[in-house]
Design a protein around this motif. Structure first.
Motif, mmCIF file in Angstrom:
data_model
loop_
_atom_site.group_PDB
_atom_site.id
_atom_site.type_symbol
_atom_site.label_atom_id
_atom_site.label_comp_id
_atom_site.label_asym_id
_atom_site.label_seq_id
_atom_site.Cartn_x
_atom_site.Cartn_y
_atom_site.Cartn_z
ATOM 1 N N PRO A 146 -12.280 -25.247 24.980
ATOM 2 C CA PRO A 146 -13.423 -25.600 26.484
ATOM 3 C C PRO A 146 -14.693 -26.205 24.995
ATOM 4 O O PRO A 146 -14.894 -27.088 24.912
ATOM 5 C CB PRO A 146 -13.624 -24.583 27.270
ATOM 6 C CG PRO A 146 -12.816 -24.096 27.641
ATOM 7 C CD PRO A 146 -12.134 -23.542 26.078
ATOM 8 N N PRO A 147 -15.113 -24.825 24.064
ATOM 9 C CA PRO A 147 -16.397 -25.576 23.507
ATOM 10 C C PRO A 147 -16.061 -26.962 22.292
ATOM 11 O O PRO A 147 -17.372 -27.489 21.688
ATOM 12 C CB PRO A 147 -16.277 -24.388 22.443
ATOM 13 C CG PRO A 147 -15.874 -23.725 23.171
ATOM 14 C CD PRO A 147 -14.600 -23.369 24.182
ATOM 15 N N LEU A 148 -15.054 -27.097 21.725
ATOM 16 C CA LEU A 148 -13.749 -28.007 20.975
ATOM 17 C C LEU A 148 -13.923 -29.214 21.992
ATOM 18 O O LEU A 148 -13.858 -30.397 20.785
ATOM 19 C CB LEU A 148 -12.940 -27.277 20.221
ATOM 20 C CG LEU A 148 -12.969 -25.708 19.288
ATOM 21 C CD1 LEU A 148 -11.478 -25.224 18.934
ATOM 22 C CD2 LEU A 148 -14.482 -25.599 17.989
ATOM 23 N N ARG A 149 -13.622 -29.328 23.172
ATOM 24 C CA ARG A 149 -13.424 -30.487 23.367
ATOM 25 C C ARG A 149 -13.958 -31.772 23.484
ATOM 26 O O ARG A 149 -12.859 -32.566 22.905
ATOM 27 C CB ARG A 149 -14.306 -30.397 24.898
ATOM 28 C CG ARG A 149 -13.412 -31.565 25.903
ATOM 29 C CD ARG A 149 -13.839 -31.399 27.375
ATOM 30 N NE ARG A 149 -13.517 -29.547 28.117
ATOM 31 C CZ ARG A 149 -14.196 -29.373 28.722
ATOM 32 N NH1 ARG A 149 -15.569 -29.160 28.196
ATOM 33 N NH2 ARG A 149 -13.917 -28.249 28.941
ATOM 34 N N ASN A 150 -14.915 -31.552 22.694
ATOM 35 C CA ASN A 150 -15.839 -32.915 22.160
ATOM 36 C C ASN A 150 -16.059 -33.082 20.346
ATOM 37 O O ASN A 150 -16.797 -34.152 19.948
ATOM 38 C CB ASN A 150 -16.974 -33.423 22.738
ATOM 39 C CG ASN A 150 -17.174 -33.419 24.453
ATOM 40 O OD1 ASN A 150 -16.674 -34.368 24.977
ATOM 41 N ND2 ASN A 150 -18.250 -32.777 25.041
ATOM 42 N N VAL A 151 -15.261 -32.522 19.588
ATOM 43 C CA VAL A 151 -15.331 -31.988 18.529
ATOM 44 C C VAL A 151 -14.134 -32.970 18.198
ATOM 45 O O VAL A 151 -12.894 -33.879 18.582
ATOM 46 C CB VAL A 151 -14.909 -30.591 17.984
ATOM 47 C CG1 VAL A 151 -13.676 -31.175 15.796
ATOM 48 C CG2 VAL A 151 -15.576 -30.080 17.755
ATOM 49 N N SER A 152 -14.501 -33.925 17.369
ATOM 50 C CA SER A 152 -13.932 -35.460 16.997
ATOM 51 C C SER A 152 -12.025 -35.563 16.401
ATOM 52 O O SER A 152 -11.220 -35.490 17.021
ATOM 53 C CB SER A 152 -14.916 -35.959 15.845
ATOM 54 O OG SER A 152 -15.963 -37.007 15.863
ATOM 55 N N ALA A 153 -12.049 -34.311 15.660
ATOM 56 C CA ALA A 153 -10.240 -33.859 15.349
ATOM 57 C C ALA A 153 -9.227 -33.764 16.103
ATOM 58 O O ALA A 153 -8.152 -33.628 16.407
ATOM 59 C CB ALA A 153 -10.902 -32.436 14.483
ATOM 60 N N VAL A 154 -10.506 -32.709 17.501
ATOM 61 C CA VAL A 154 -10.085 -32.113 18.643
ATOM 62 C C VAL A 154 -9.676 -33.859 19.450
ATOM 63 O O VAL A 154 -7.891 -33.918 20.361
ATOM 64 C CB VAL A 154 -10.558 -31.047 20.132
ATOM 65 C CG1 VAL A 154 -9.453 -31.286 20.655
ATOM 66 C CG2 VAL A 154 -10.642 -29.845 18.628
ATOM 67 N N ARG A 155 -10.464 -34.810 19.782
ATOM 68 C CA ARG A 155 -10.303 -35.229 20.650
ATOM 69 C C ARG A 155 -9.808 -36.761 20.653
ATOM 70 O O ARG A 155 -8.752 -36.967 20.905
ATOM 71 C CB ARG A 155 -11.786 -35.351 20.995
ATOM 72 C CG ARG A 155 -12.333 -36.926 22.438
ATOM 73 C CD ARG A 155 -13.756 -37.568 21.914
ATOM 74 N NE ARG A 155 -14.182 -38.826 20.661
ATOM 75 C CZ ARG A 155 -15.334 -37.887 19.917
ATOM 76 N NH1 ARG A 155 -15.202 -36.571 20.569
ATOM 77 N NH2 ARG A 155 -15.180 -38.323 19.154
ATOM 78 N N ASN A 156 -9.297 -36.733 18.838
ATOM 79 C CA ASN A 156 -8.594 -37.416 18.180
ATOM 80 C C ASN A 156 -7.737 -37.553 17.723
ATOM 81 O O ASN A 156 -6.559 -38.058 17.430
ATOM 82 C CB ASN A 156 -9.685 -38.241 17.182
ATOM 83 C CG ASN A 156 -9.753 -39.142 17.817
ATOM 84 O OD1 ASN A 156 -10.978 -40.515 19.073
ATOM 85 N ND2 ASN A 156 -11.839 -39.295 17.291
ATOM 86 N N ASP A 157 -7.285 -35.939 18.517
ATOM 87 C CA ASP A 157 -5.707 -35.240 17.765
ATOM 88 C C ASP A 157 -5.323 -35.695 16.419
ATOM 89 O O ASP A 157 -4.071 -36.189 15.382
ATOM 90 C CB ASP A 157 -4.781 -35.531 18.482
ATOM 91 C CG ASP A 157 -3.708 -34.978 18.131
ATOM 92 O OD1 ASP A 157 -3.927 -33.789 18.291
ATOM 93 O OD2 ASP A 157 -2.575 -35.375 18.583
ATOM 94 N N ARG A 158 -6.212 -34.979 15.195
ATOM 95 C CA ARG A 158 -5.923 -35.397 14.198
ATOM 96 C C ARG A 158 -6.171 -33.693 13.639
ATOM 97 O O ARG A 158 -7.316 -33.632 12.858
ATOM 98 C CB ARG A 158 -7.216 -36.164 13.350
ATOM 99 C CG ARG A 158 -7.483 -37.211 13.590
ATOM 100 C CD ARG A 158 -8.689 -38.435 12.856
ATOM 101 N NE ARG A 158 -8.740 -39.686 12.870
ATOM 102 C CZ ARG A 158 -9.545 -40.623 13.235
ATOM 103 N NH1 ARG A 158 -10.194 -40.196 13.003
ATOM 104 N NH2 ARG A 158 -8.781 -41.709 13.301
ATOM 105 N N ILE A 159 -5.160 -33.114 13.872
ATOM 106 C CA ILE A 159 -4.625 -31.506 13.224
ATOM 107 C C ILE A 159 -3.531 -31.984 12.411
ATOM 108 O O ILE A 159 -2.027 -32.393 12.641
ATOM 109 C CB ILE A 159 -4.250 -31.504 14.591
ATOM 110 C CG1 ILE A 159 -6.311 -30.788 15.317
ATOM 111 C CG2 ILE A 159 -3.987 -29.569 13.738
ATOM 112 C CD1 ILE A 159 -5.703 -30.635 16.749
ATOM 113 N N PHE A 160 -4.109 -31.297 11.099
ATOM 114 C CA PHE A 160 -2.460 -31.860 9.779
ATOM 115 C C PHE A 160 -2.667 -30.223 9.737
ATOM 116 O O PHE A 160 -2.746 -29.280 10.004
ATOM 117 C CB PHE A 160 -3.965 -31.940 9.207
ATOM 118 C CG PHE A 160 -2.552 -32.550 7.823
ATOM 119 C CD1 PHE A 160 -1.211 -33.372 8.007
ATOM 120 C CD2 PHE A 160 -2.328 -32.076 6.134
ATOM 121 C CE1 PHE A 160 -0.504 -33.848 7.550
ATOM 122 C CE2 PHE A 160 -1.710 -32.790 5.343
ATOM 123 C CZ PHE A 160 -0.180 -33.169 6.285
#
Length: 347
Positions: free
Chosen positions: A297-311
């Motif tokens: 939950p705390p990461l919900r609004n972090v840009s990388a999580v919101r835009n699914d930019r996980i590498f």
């Protein structure tokens, strides 16, 4: 009366010389070659701020962990190794440039390195690092090994800094790699190999940086290693810092004067990274780590999580190793796509 010369005919002289050579009477062979003399010449290098002297070329080195082991392989030093210690969670070891090294050198253990294992292997040197095998907690230190006649070389990425002895790192991560290649080239008298390898890596990094943007157009990036209550990540002295920055990213934890360390999730949320790079290793898979990041939950609004930019990059890409330059090129391609998407959406 005709006087007879005491000089032997040329053919007979040659025959006698060959016969003596066959009996092992060639005196020249008893002289040490230049290569043999080099092995007996002491070499002193600076390692983690200390001058360390090796009286002769190590012949039975034990290495700890994948990046350290592959530094030896990259220098072509398999014949100088007694074996390596490596966990079974260090990724694919098949489709890699140094597969031949793993085929030729014995894996001594997939558990923790220790003094008994090193002595049983007949080692004359251990190549490891602080928290990469060395540690006071288990009594496995360069000083302890020296007491039993075994030399050590400490991975430069792991060099300690500061007065408390806990923080690690004393130079840029890529410079740490180049420093170790240069030092080991001298210790093993393979300077030409080390110089060529460093030049190759520098070019690989330069090529990856050929069309990087100005500083203001760089996506912010956070490295996630592990941890749920608190994330374990990279400061400015661990491999990910140079991999991120030289790939065209802005490392959000660049102000941490440490290599690998723990931070709070609040600092991640506050810095709002546009990309998160996962370190793939351990019992928790990269996909499990991704699911945690997406559901926490705390990461919900972090840009990388919101835009699914996980590498995802492998562990060996991110610790000091000869795979670092290729990892820079791989991440640079991904970040280029992020920048292009940002421009299309006016970001």
């Amino acid at each position: 009366m005709t006087l007879r010369s005491h000089a032997l005919p040329a053919a007979l002289t040659l025959a006698l010389a060959l016969a003596l050579t066959g009996c092992g009477a060639d005196v020249a062979d008893d002289k040490p070659s230049a290569a043999d003399s080099a092995k007996d010449r002491p070499v002193t290098v600076e390692n983690c701020g200390r001058k360390v002297t090796y009286d002769r070329v190590p012949e039975r080195v034990v290495t700890n962990d994948v990046g350290i082991t592959e530094i030896m392989f990259a220098l072509g030093l398999e014949d100088h190794m007694a074996g390596y210690v490596m966990g079974d969670d260090r990724g694919d070891l098949e489709d890699i440039p140094w597969k031949g090294g793993y085929d030729r050198v014995e894996r001594l253990s997939d558990k923790e390195i220790n003094r008994e294992l090193v002595l049983d292997a007949g080692a004359d040197m251990v190549f490891a690092g602080w928290n990469y095998g060395f540690g006071e907690g288990n009594g496995f230190t360069p000083a302890a090994l020296k007491k039993v006649g075994v030399d050590s070389y400490v991975l430069t990425e792991s060099c300690r800094n500061g007065g408390d002895g806990k923080a690690r790192g004393v130079m840029s991560p890529l410079e740490a790699l180049y420093t170790d290649l240069d030092n080991l080239g001298k210790v093993f008298h393979v300077e030409d190999r080390a110089t060529a390898l460093i030049a190759k890596f520098r070019k690989q990094v330069a090529d990856a940086q050929a069309d990087l943007p100005a500083a203001g157009d760089r996506p912010t990036v956070f490295l996630y290693d592990a941890g749920e209550d608190k994330p374990f990540t990279s400061g400015r002295y661990a491999g990910p810092h140079d991999i991120i920055t030289k790939a065209g990213g802005d490392h959000v934890m660049k102000d941490l004067e440490d290599s690998w360390t723990t931070v709070g999730w609040e600092s991640v949320v506050e810095r709002d990274p546009e990309v998160i790079v996962i370190n793939d290793y351990g019992d928790t898979t990269a996909e499990q780590k991704r699911k945690f990041l997406k559901s926490y939950p705390p990461l919900r609004n972090v840009s990388a999580v919101r835009n699914d930019r996980i590498f995802v990059l492998d562990y060996v890409d991110l610790v000091e190793s000869p795979r670092n330059p290729a990892a820079i090129a791989t991440l640079a391609d991904y970040l280029k796509g992020v920048r292009e998407t940002n421009r299309e959406h006016g970001g």
